[in-house]
Design an enzyme around this catalytic site. Structure first.
Site, PDB file in Angstrom:
ATOM      1  N   ILE A  46       0.842  -1.196   0.000  1.00 30.10           N
ATOM      2  CA  ILE A  46       0.000   0.000   0.000  1.00 30.10           C
ATOM      3  C   ILE A  46       0.880   1.250   0.000  1.00 30.10           C
ATOM      4  O   ILE A  46       1.967   1.272   0.573  1.00 30.10           O
ATOM      5  CB  ILE A  46      -0.966   0.014   1.205  1.00 30.10           C
ATOM      6  CG1 ILE A  46      -0.199   0.002   2.520  1.00 30.10           C
ATOM      7  CG2 ILE A  46      -1.931  -1.168   1.146  1.00 30.10           C
ATOM      8  CD1 ILE A  46      -1.085   0.250   3.727  1.00 30.10           C
ATOM      9  N   VAL A  95       3.889  -2.514   5.313  1.00 31.52           N
ATOM     10  CA  VAL A  95       4.330  -2.270   3.941  1.00 31.52           C
ATOM     11  C   VAL A  95       3.696  -3.250   2.960  1.00 31.52           C
ATOM     12  O   VAL A  95       4.044  -3.239   1.773  1.00 31.52           O
ATOM     13  CB  VAL A  95       5.872  -2.330   3.820  1.00 31.52           C
ATOM     14  CG1 VAL A  95       6.512  -1.297   4.709  1.00 31.52           C
ATOM     15  CG2 VAL A  95       6.398  -3.721   4.122  1.00 31.52           C
ATOM     16  N   GLU A  96       2.771  -4.055   3.435  1.00 27.49           N
ATOM     17  CA  GLU A  96       2.049  -4.947   2.525  1.00 27.49           C
ATOM     18  C   GLU A  96       0.589  -4.496   2.454  1.00 27.49           C
ATOM     19  O   GLU A  96       0.276  -3.530   1.768  1.00 27.49           O
ATOM     20  CB  GLU A  96       2.218  -6.407   2.957  1.00 27.49           C
ATOM     21  CG  GLU A  96       3.667  -6.873   2.820  1.00 27.49           C
ATOM     22  CD  GLU A  96       3.857  -8.339   3.080  1.00 27.49           C
ATOM     23  OE1 GLU A  96       3.024  -9.159   2.623  1.00 27.49           O
ATOM     24  OE2 GLU A  96       4.841  -8.692   3.756  1.00 27.49           O
ATOM     25  N   MET A  97      -0.311  -5.136   3.195  1.00 33.31           N
ATOM     26  CA  MET A  97      -1.718  -4.744   3.133  1.00 33.31           C
ATOM     27  C   MET A  97      -2.077  -3.702   4.192  1.00 33.31           C
ATOM     28  O   MET A  97      -3.112  -3.040   4.091  1.00 33.31           O
ATOM     29  CB  MET A  97      -2.611  -5.977   3.255  1.00 33.31           C
ATOM     30  CG  MET A  97      -2.326  -7.005   2.167  1.00 33.31           C
ATOM     31  SD  MET A  97      -3.315  -8.507   2.268  1.00 33.31           S
ATOM     32  CE  MET A  97      -4.769  -7.972   1.367  1.00 33.31           C
TER      33      MET A  97
END
Length: 313
Positions: free
Chosen positions: A77, A119-121
Site C-alpha cells: 500500500i 508495507v504490505e496490506m
C-alpha cells in the site's frame, strides 16, 4: 481451528520404479469444502482486506502468472516496497512452513503476516472484521460457518482456498506414474543431471523442495559476492530463532513452478533460471555446471508445472 492442521492427501499409486526417485507426484489435498474454497477465493481476490482498498492477496500472488508477481520485491500500500521476493502460493500446502524464514507453520497462521504488515496490506484485524461485517460477506460467513466474520474464520477460508491450489497433473508426474513418453529425451537427460549434480539432495519430495531449511552459501560467501549491504531479510531463519547456526538459512524453495516465477532467491536478485542454477551449483554444490547441462536441467524443470493451474473462477 487449532494451530496445527492435519492434511489428508489423495492417494497416488506410484509404479515400483518411480518409488526409487527422489521426487514424488503431487497429490491434491482431500476433503476440502467447496463452499469454503469459494469464499476463500473471493477473499483472496478482494482488496477489501487491505487498509486502503488498493491491494488483494492476488495482487502479489496472481494465479494466472504462477502465483507470484514476477517482481524483485512486491509493492504494498502507498507504493511501499517489501523486503523479500514473493513466493508462489501454489503448492503451499506441501511446504514444511510458510515464508522464506519459516516463521509460521500453517497457512492459517500465515494470513496474519501480509494482512497486518504495514508495507504490505497495512490492515489490522479489528478494522478488517468491521469492514467484512458491513459487507456482503457477512451473510456468506453466517451461511457457511453459522457465525459472523472473525479473524479465525477469515484465516480458515483463505487457508482452505490455498490448500486447493495444488498444481497436479504435470508431465513429469505422468512420467513418474508410468507414462514413459510424457518426457522427451532431453528432459530425461536434464532430470538425470539434476540428480547427478546433487540438486535433488535439497529439491526433492512431492514439492521438489519446500520441505527443509538450508544455508545459502556452503562453498563461498554468496552475500559478499552478490554485493550491497546485508539486510535483515538476508539473515533468514536467524530472525526467527536467534541462533547463529541459522544465519543465512532459508526454507528451500519449491521448484515445481520455477520456470514461471522469476526472479529468484529470497531477495529476487537473480533474473534468469539459468543463472540461478549456475549460482546454486557453485555456492551450494561446489561445482561449475556447464551451460549445456544447465540448458538440459531447465528443460527438465519445464516439465514440472501442469498445462493448467488450479484456482480459476
Amino acid at each position: 481451528m487449532g494451530a496445527v492442521v492435519a492434511l489428508v492427501l489423495m492417494a497416488t499409486v506410484i509404479p515400483a520404479q518411480a518409488q526409487q526417485e527422489p521426487i514424488r507426484p503431487l497429490a491434491a489435498v482431500a476433503h476440502l469444502d467447496p463452499a469454503e474454497i469459494m469464499l476463500g477465493r473471493a477473499l483472496f481476490h478482494d482488496a477489501l482486506l487491505s487498509r486502503d482498498g488498493s491491494l488483494s492477496c492476488a495482487s502479489c500472488h496472481p494465479l494466472d502468472r504462477g502465483g507470484s508477481d514476477n517482481m524483485v520485491v512486491s509493492i504494498g500500500i502507498g507504493g511501499a516496497k517489501g523486503s523479500v521476493n514473493a513466493p508462489t502460493v501454489f503448492n503451499a500446502a506441501h511446504n514444511i512452513a510458510q515464508f522464506w524464514d519459516g516463521r509460521t507453520v500453517t497457512l492459517e497462521q500465515q494470513v496474519d503476516g501480509p494482512l497486518q504488515n504495514p508495507v504490505e496490506m497495512g490492515s489490522d484485524w479489528p478494522e478488517t472484521i468491521a469492514r467484512l461485517r458491513r459487507s456482503d460477506y457477512a451473510p456468506r460467513f453466517r451461511a457457511l460457518y453459522g457465525a459472523d466474520p472473525s479473524p479465525e474464520l477469515v484465516r480458515r477460508a483463505l487457508a482452505g482456498f490455498e490448500r486447493s491450489l495444488v498444481a497436479t497433473g504435470s508431465r513429469f508426474d505422468r512420467w513418474l506414474g508410468g507414462e514413459a513418453t510424457a518426457l522427451g529425451a532431453d528432459e530425461k537427460k536434464g532430470y538425470a543431471l539434476f540428480k547427478s549434480y546433487g540438486c535433488a539432495s535439497c529439491h526433492q519430495g512431492a514439492n521438489v523442495g519446500g520441505n527443509l531449511f538450508q544455508k545459502l552459501g556452503f562453498f563461498g560467501n554468496w552475500f559478499k559476492d552478490r554485493g550491497g549491504p546485508v539486510t535483515a531479510a538476508d539473515l533468514g531463519r536467524f530472525n526467527v530463532t536467534g541462533r547463529d547456526s541459522d544465519r543465512h538459512v532459508f526454507k528451500v524453495p519449491s521448484l515445481r513452478l520455477a520456470v514461471l516465477t522469476p526472479p529468484y532467491f529470497h531477495d529476487g536478485s537473480v533474473s534468469s533460471l539459468d543463472e540461478a542454477i549456475r549460482i546454486m551449483g557453485r555456492y551450494q554444490l561446489g561445482r561449475d555446471i556447464p551451460d549445456a547441462d544447465i540448458a538440459l536441467i531447465v528443460k527438465f524443470l519445464g516439465t514440472l508445472p501442469p498445462d493448467t493451474l488450479p484456482g480459476g473462477s
